[in-house]
Design a protein around this motif. Structure first.
Motif, PDB file in Angstrom:
ATOM      1  N   SER A 342     -30.667 -25.149 -31.405  1.00  0.00           N
ATOM      2  CA  SER A 342     -29.389 -25.822 -31.154  1.00  0.00           C
ATOM      3  C   SER A 342     -29.135 -25.972 -29.662  1.00  0.00           C
ATOM      4  N   GLY A 343     -28.248 -26.904 -29.329  1.00  0.00           N
ATOM      5  CA  GLY A 343     -27.802 -27.076 -27.954  1.00  0.00           C
ATOM      6  C   GLY A 343     -28.737 -27.876 -27.069  1.00  0.00           C
ATOM      7  N   LEU A 344     -29.680 -28.617 -27.663  1.00  0.00           N
ATOM      8  CA  LEU A 344     -30.631 -29.380 -26.844  1.00  0.00           C
ATOM      9  C   LEU A 344     -30.293 -30.871 -26.781  1.00  0.00           C
ATOM     10  N   GLU A 345     -29.140 -31.243 -27.342  1.00  0.00           N
ATOM     11  CA  GLU A 345     -28.813 -32.674 -27.422  1.00  0.00           C
ATOM     12  C   GLU A 345     -28.764 -33.335 -26.053  1.00  0.00           C
ATOM     13  N   HIS A 346     -28.379 -32.579 -25.028  1.00  0.00           N
ATOM     14  CA  HIS A 346     -28.225 -33.173 -23.698  1.00  0.00           C
ATOM     15  C   HIS A 346     -29.187 -32.574 -22.672  1.00  0.00           C
ATOM     16  N   ALA A 347     -30.172 -31.837 -23.149  1.00  0.00           N
ATOM     17  CA  ALA A 347     -31.161 -31.275 -22.222  1.00  0.00           C
ATOM     18  C   ALA A 347     -31.959 -32.415 -21.590  1.00  0.00           C
TER      19      ALA A 347
END
Length: 970
Positions: A342-347
Motif C-alpha cells: 500500500s501507499g505506492l500510488e504516488h511513488a
C-alpha cells in the motif's frame, strides 16, 4: 567409409545397369554420398552406408509407404538392382551400396537468413511426415540411434575423449540441465516412427518457395514425436535474424498439423538444447575419426551457433513463449487485484532506460546501478520509488556482450516486473484469493483463483506453500535489501524472468501483463513504456519524410541509437554495439569531462572569436604546440571540409596561382573547394570525370590494388615526378598539393615509404605549398605518431585538421606559418561565426588534455597492435580477406573474391550487416566499397578487441560454411 567412390561407381554400373557419365561427392556426417549423372540425363544418389542390406529394410518400407501417401512433397525412391535387390553388400567392407532417386531443389540451410516462409514450411513438413508415419512399424525399425534424443547422454559420453576439457564441461552441464528439466515429462512423451533428422539441411525447396522434397531417411527410427519439432526448430537457430522467433513459428506450424500435448510443450526447449549438444558432440567425434570430412568441418560453425542460441534461452522462458505462440494462454484478469504494497500510488517512477538521465557518465556499467538508482530515488522521495514495467532497461551486459555472446539475441533488457525500493519490513499482502504455491529464497508465488499467478521477490515470507489465502492476507515483509519485485504471469507452474530479450513484446504483454494493480496504479493502454517510442522503423520513416535521402544513414534497418559510452553505442532496446568506425569521437562517447566543460562554458559565455576571451588563446597555443616548428598560426573553423577549403585558398593566396595537385582515391570534404579535389569513387562515382580544370591529379599510390605493388611501390614517386615534369613542359604552375598522409576513405592504405617527402620536395621546388589533410588520421590515432605526416617523415606547410578535435563537437582548424597566414590577408580578413567560439575552444582544449591524461595515443599503439595482429591472423585464415591496411587504430580490411583485382563489395556489405547482429558496427569504404573501415574511439580496450575479433571470426566462418554447403546436399 572403406569403399572408394570409384569402387562404388563400378558396383552401381554393374549391379544397377547405370550408364554413368559424371560423379560428384556430396556431404554427409557418416554415410558416403555420390551424385551420379547418367547418360539419359537423369541423376541418382549413390549411398555407401555401413551395415548389411537387411539393415535398410525398415527405411525402404517407410519410403515405399510415404511414396504412396499423397504427401505434398516428394521423398526419394529406392532403385532396385538388376536382380531386384534394394542394396548390394560390398565384400569385406562391412558396408553396402544403395541407389536412390535424386530430388532436385535448393537447400535452404545454405542461406544466411532463411526465406520468411521457411520456418512455417519446415514445421508443417515435419508434422505432415510424422503423421504419415504414425501407424508405420517394422521389425527392423531402429531404436536408440545417435540422433535419437533419448540417447543423448550416451552420445555425449562417447565423445568426451575428443572434446576439449572446457567444451566437455560445458556440454555436460547443458545436457544435465536439459535432463533435469525433462525428467518429469519423459515418460509422458509419445513415441512413434520418426524421420529423426528433419532439418533445413534435409529438405529441398521448389521454385515457388515451398518444400519440394524431404531427403536423408538414414536416421529413421522410433523416437519422441516432440523430438521432430525440436530438431526442426533447432536447425533454424543457425541462421541470422530472429532465430527464436523462427523456431517458434516452426513449432506453431507443426502444432497446427500435429497438436502437442502440454507435456510435450514443456519438453520442447530441453530437447532443443539436447539436440544442440548432440550435434556439437557428434560433430567433434566425426572430425576426430575423419579429419578430411569436409561436411562435418563446415557444419561446425553453424552447429556452434545453434548451441549458443539454445543455451541462451531459459526453459521457463521458452515454455512460456511457446505456449503463447500456440495460442494456449488464457488472458489473465487483473482488474480485481488489490495492491500488494500500500501507499505506492504516488511513488516516483525511475527511468532506467537508455534515455534515462540516471545512466549518464557510464553509471549503468555497474552491476548494482539499477538497485542503487532506485534506492537513491526512494530516499529523495521519502521512502519509496518504482521502476517501470515494459521499458527496455540499460544493463551492464550491453557493454560486455555477455548476454548476446554471438547468439543474435540482445541482452535481457525488457522489464516484465515492477521493482520497488521500500523500507525493509514493509508489509506485503496478497492481492487476491488463491494458494501459495512456492516460497523459496525470498520469492513468494501465489496461484490465484481467478487465473494466473503473482510472483513476489525480495520478501521475507510469513506464509507457507499450500496455504490458502484471501484478499489482504499478510504474505510477508520486504527483506533487508529494501527491494521487492512484483510480477504477474498468466501461466502457473513456471517462473517468468524479470528481464527478457527484446523482440517478443506482444507475447510477453499477454504472458506477464502489467502489474500496476499490485502497486495501486492502473495499467496504461500500451504494455510497453513510451520512453522507447517511436520505434526505430517509425523514426526512420519520419526521417525519410523530412531528411533527404542524399544525407545517407548506416544500414537499411538501423537500430535507434540514443546513448554512447566510450567505445559503446546503445540502442533503445538496451542493446550495446561496439563502435568500430567512429574516428570523430576519439575520446569515446559520453565523455563527462567534455560534458562538464561545455556545460560550464555555456553558462558563462558563448559568442564569436572577434571578441576577446581566454579560451581561444589557450586552445590556439595548445594546438600550435603540437605542430612542427614554424607552424604556429591557427585559424579555427567548424569542420574538415571548411579546413581543407581554407587551406586551398591560403595556398592560392600565398603563391598567386590557382592549380592544385591532388591524388585519386582521396576524399577531402563537401564544400566546393574540398569537393573539387576529392576523387573517391565510393563517395562520388563521377568524381574523375567532373573535376574542374584547375585540379591536377596523380594516380593514388595504392600499394595493394594499384599499378605498382609490393617491391615496385617506390615507382609511384618516379611516376609522380615524371608527371610534374610533363606539366612543367606545358607551363603549369601549381599553387600546391593537398594530400592525405594515409588514405582515409581508401581504407587506411599506407603510402610507400618516402613518397610524401619526395612529392612535397618536388612541389616546393616548383614554388608550391604542401597541405597535409589530417582530418581523419591525426590526434594520435596512428599510435606511433600524433600527426599522419610524421609516418612519412615529411613536414607540411599547412595542416588541415578536424573530426577528432572536438570529439563530435563541430571543430576544425588550419595550422600554418606566419608567412602563409599573412599572405592570406590579400583576400581580406578571415572570420568563422562559430569557429573559435568559447565553447568550441574549451572543447578543443579538453580533448587535448584528456588525450594526455588518459594516454590514449599509447592505447592506440598498444591496442591497435593487438587489433591489427588479430585481423592479420583472420586474413591468413579466411580467403574473403585480402589484406589489412593502416596502423594504430586506423585500419582497413580488404574484402575480396580471390585477390586485389577482385574487390567484393557485396560480401563487405553482408559482413557488416551480419556484424550488426553480433553487436558490432563496421562499415565499408574505398572506391569499391569493399574495405572494412576500422577506426574505433581510442578508448577501446583488449576485451572489446577480443569481442570484435570473435564476432568477425564467427561471421566469416559461417559465411564459408554456407558457401560450401550451397551446392547440392543429401
Amino acid at each position: 567409409m572403406p569403399v572408394s567412390p570409384d569402387a562404388a561407381s563400378e558396383i552401381a554400373g554393374r549391379e544397377y545397369g547405370l550408364a554413368i557419365v559424371a560423379v560428384k561427392e556430396l556431404g554427409s556426417n557418416e554415410d558416403r554420398n555420390l551424385l551420379l549423372s547418367l547418360e539419359d540425363g537423369r541423376r541418382v544418389l549413390l549411398k555407401i552406408a555401413s551395415g548389411a542390406p537387411t539393415d535398410f529394410a525398415a527405411q525402404d518400407a517407410a519410403l515405399d509407404l510415404l511414396a504412396g501417401s499423397g504427401l505434398p512433397f516428394a521423398v526419394p525412391r529406392v532403385w532396385p538392382t538388376l536382380a531386384g535387390a534394394r542394396a548390394v553388400a560390398v565384400a569385406g567392407a562391412g558396408a553396402c551400396v544403395r541407389v536412390l532417386g535424386f530430388l532436385d531443389g535448393a537447400p535452404p540451410a545454405a542461406a544466411a537468413r532463411p526465406a520468411p516462409v521457411l520456418p512455417a514450411a519446415l514445421g508443417t513438413t515435419a508434422a505432415t511426415l510424422m503423421r504419415a508415419l504414425e501407424r508405420f512399424d517394422h521389425g527392423l525399425l531402429a531404436e536408440g540411434g545417435d540422433w535419437d534424443l533419448s540417447e543423448a547422454r550416451r552420445v555425449l559420453d562417447g565423445s568426451l575423449a575428443v572434446l576439449a576439457p572446457g567444451e566437455a564441461a560445458r556440454l555436460d552441464a547443458l545436457l544435465r540441465g536439459a535432463e533435469e528439466r525433462l525428467a518429469p515429462w519423459r515418460e509422458a512423451l509419445r513415441v512413434q516412427a520418426v524421420h529423426g533428422d528433419l532439418t533445413a539441411d534435409n529438405v529441398v525447396m521448389g521454385p515457388d518457395g515451398a518444400v519440394a522434397g524431404v531427403i536423408d531417411f538414414g536416421d529413421l527410427g522410433r523416437g519422441w514425436r516432440v523430438g521432430e519439432a525440436a530438431i526442426a526448430a533447432c536447425s533454424l537457430l543457425q541462421h541470422d535474424g530472429p532465430a527464436v522467433r523462427d523456431a517458434l513459428d516452426c513449432v506453431a506450424a507443426f502444432d497446427a498439423v500435429a497438436p502437442l500435448t502440454r507435456e510435450e510443450i514443456a519438453a520442447w526447449w530441453p530437447l532443443v538444447v539436447t539436440r544442440a549438444v548432440v550435434l556439437a558432440a557428434a560433430g567433434e567425434r566425426v572430425l576426430a575419426a575423419d579429419p578430411a570430412n569436409t561436411y562435418a568441418r563446415v557444419r561446425r560453425p553453424l552447429e556452434a551457433r545453434m548451441l549458443d542460441r539454445a543455451a541462451a534461452l531459459g526453459f521457463d522462458e521458452a515454455e512460456l513463449l511457446l505456449l503463447d505462440a500456440l495460442g494456449r494462454v488464457q488472458a489473465m484478469p487483473v482488474d480485481g487485484l488489490a495492491p500488494a504494497v500500500s501507499g505506492l500510488e504516488h511513488a516516483p517512477e525511475v527511468d532506467l532506460s537508455v534515455l534515462g538521465d540516471a545512466a549518464d557518465g557510464g553509471a549503468w556499467m555497474d552491476q548494482d546501478w539499477a538497485r542503487r538508482t532506485l534506492a537513491e530515488a526512494a530516499a529523495a522521495a521519502g521512502g519509496a520509488a518504482l521502476s517501470r514495467y515494459g521499458e527496455h532497461r540499460l544493463t551492464p551486459e550491453a557493454a560486455t556482450g555477455a548476454a548476446d555472446a554471438s547468439m543474435g539475441i540482445a541482452p535481457r533488457s525488457h522489464a516484465l516486473a515492477i521493482e520497488a525500493a521500500l523500507r525493509p519490513g514493509t508489509p506485503v499482502h496478497t492481492p487476491g484469493t488463491g494458494v501459495v504455491s512456492r516460497v523459496s529464497g525470498g520469492a513468494v508465488v501465489v496461484d490465484l483463483d481467478s487465473g494466473g499467478a503473482v510472483h513476489l521477490r525480495g520478501v521475507d515470507a510469513e506464509a507457507s506453500p499450500g496455504d490458502r489465502i484471501a484478499f489482504g492476507d499478510l504474505l510477508g515483509r520486504v527483506g533487508a535489501a529494501g527491494a521487492v519485485s512484483l510480477q504477474l504471469c498468466a501461466v502457473t507452474g513456471v517462473t517468468p524472468p524479470v528481464l527478457v530479450a527484446p523482440g517478443h513484446e506482444e507475447a510477453w504483454g499477454r504472458l506477464c501483463p502489467h502489474p500496476g494493480a499490485l502497486v495501486g496504479r492502473p495499467a496504461p493502454a500500451s504494455s510497453s513504456h513510451a520512453a522507447t517510442s517511436p520505434a526505430p522503423g517509425d523514426l526512420l520513416a519520419a526521417r525519410v519524410r523530412t531528411f533527404p535521402l542524399v544525407q545517407e544513414h548506416y544500414y537499411d534497418a538501423p537500430p535507434r541509437i540514443e546513448r554512447g559510452w566510450r567505445h559503446h553505442l546503445l540502442d533503445t532496446d538496451g542493446r550495446g554495439y561496439l563502435d568500430m568506425v567512429n574516428n570523430v569521437a576519439i575520446l569515446g562517447h559520453g565523455e563527462p569531462r567534455i560534458a562538464a566543460a561545455v556545460d560550464r562554458q555555456l553558462r558563462r559565455l558563448n559568442t564569436n572569436s572577434r571578441f576577446h576571451y581566454a579560451a581561444v588563446v589557450e586552445f590556439a597555443e595548445a594546438l600550435a604546440a603540437r605542430a612542427p616548428e614554424g607552424l604556429d598560426q591557427v585559424l579555427l573553423v567548424n569542420s574538415g571540409s571548411e579546413a581543407v577549403d581554407l587551406a586551398i585558398r591560403m595556398a592560392r593566396a600565398a603563391t598567386g596561382r590557382t592549380d592544385i595537385l591532388a591524388l585519386t582515391e582521396a576524399y577531402h570534404g563537401w564544400t566546393v573547394g574540398a569537393d573539387a579535389i576529392s576523387t573517391s569513387l565510393g563517395d562520388n562515382p563521377a568524381a574523375l570525370a567532373t573535376r574542374p580544370a584547375w585540379v591536377r591529379l596523380l594516380d593514388a599510390p595504392n600499394t595493394y590494388r594499384g599499378r605498382h605493388r609490393g617491391p615496385d611501390a617506390p615507382l609511384y614517386l618516379r611516376d609522380a615526378l615524371d608527371r610534374l615534369a610533363h606539366w612543367d613542359a606545358e607551363g603549369v604552375e601549381l599553387a600546391g598539393v593537398v594530400s592525405e598522409p594515409i588514405f582515409g576513405n581508401g581504407g587506411g592504405v599506407l603510402l610507400p615509404d618516402g613518397y610524401l617527402a619526395g612529392l612535397w620536395d618536388a612541389v616546393r621546388e616548383r614554388g608550391g605549398v604542401c597541405v597535409s589533410d589530417e582530418v581523419q588520421v591525426s590526434y594520435g590515432r596512428l599510435g606511433a605518431h600524433f600527426w599522419g605526416f610524421e609516418q612519412q617523415g615529411a613536414v607540411p606547410d599547412i595542416i588541415a585538421v578536424a573530426k577528432a578535435m572536438g570529439n563530435g563537437h563541430p571543430l576544425g582548424a588550419v595550422i600554418t606559418s606566419r608567412e602563409i597566414a599573412e599572405a592570406f590577408a590579400v583576400e581580406g580578413s578571415f572570420f568563422s561565426s562559430a569557429g573559435g567560439s568559447p565553447v568550441s575552444c574549451v572543447v578543443g582544449s579538453t580533448v587535448l588534455r584528456v588525450l594526455d591524461e588518459d594516454r590514449l595515443q599509447d592505447n592506440a599503439r598498444v591496442v591497435g597492435a593487438l587489433l591489427g595482429d588479430g585481423l592479420r591472423e583472420l586474413c591468413d585464415r579466411f580467403g574473403a580477406l585480402g589484406a589489412v591496411h593502416g596502423m594504430g587504430l586506423y585500419l582497413g580490411v580488404e574484402v575480396v573474391r580471390g585477390g586485389p583485382d577482385a574487390p567484393d563489395p557485396r560480401a563487405a556489405r553482408e559482413i557488416c550487416a551480419a556484424l550488426l547482429e553480433e553487436g558490432v558496427i563496421v562499415q565499408p569504404t574505398g572506391d569499391h566499397k569493399n574495405v572494412l573501415k576500422i577506426k574505433p574511439p581510442l578508448t577501446i580496450d583488449a576485451p572489446a578487441v577480443e569481442r570484435f575479433l570473435r564476432a568477425l571470426e564467427g561471421v566469416l566462418a559461417r559465411r564459408e560454411a554456407r558457401a560450401e554447403l550451397g551446392g547440392e546436399e543429401v
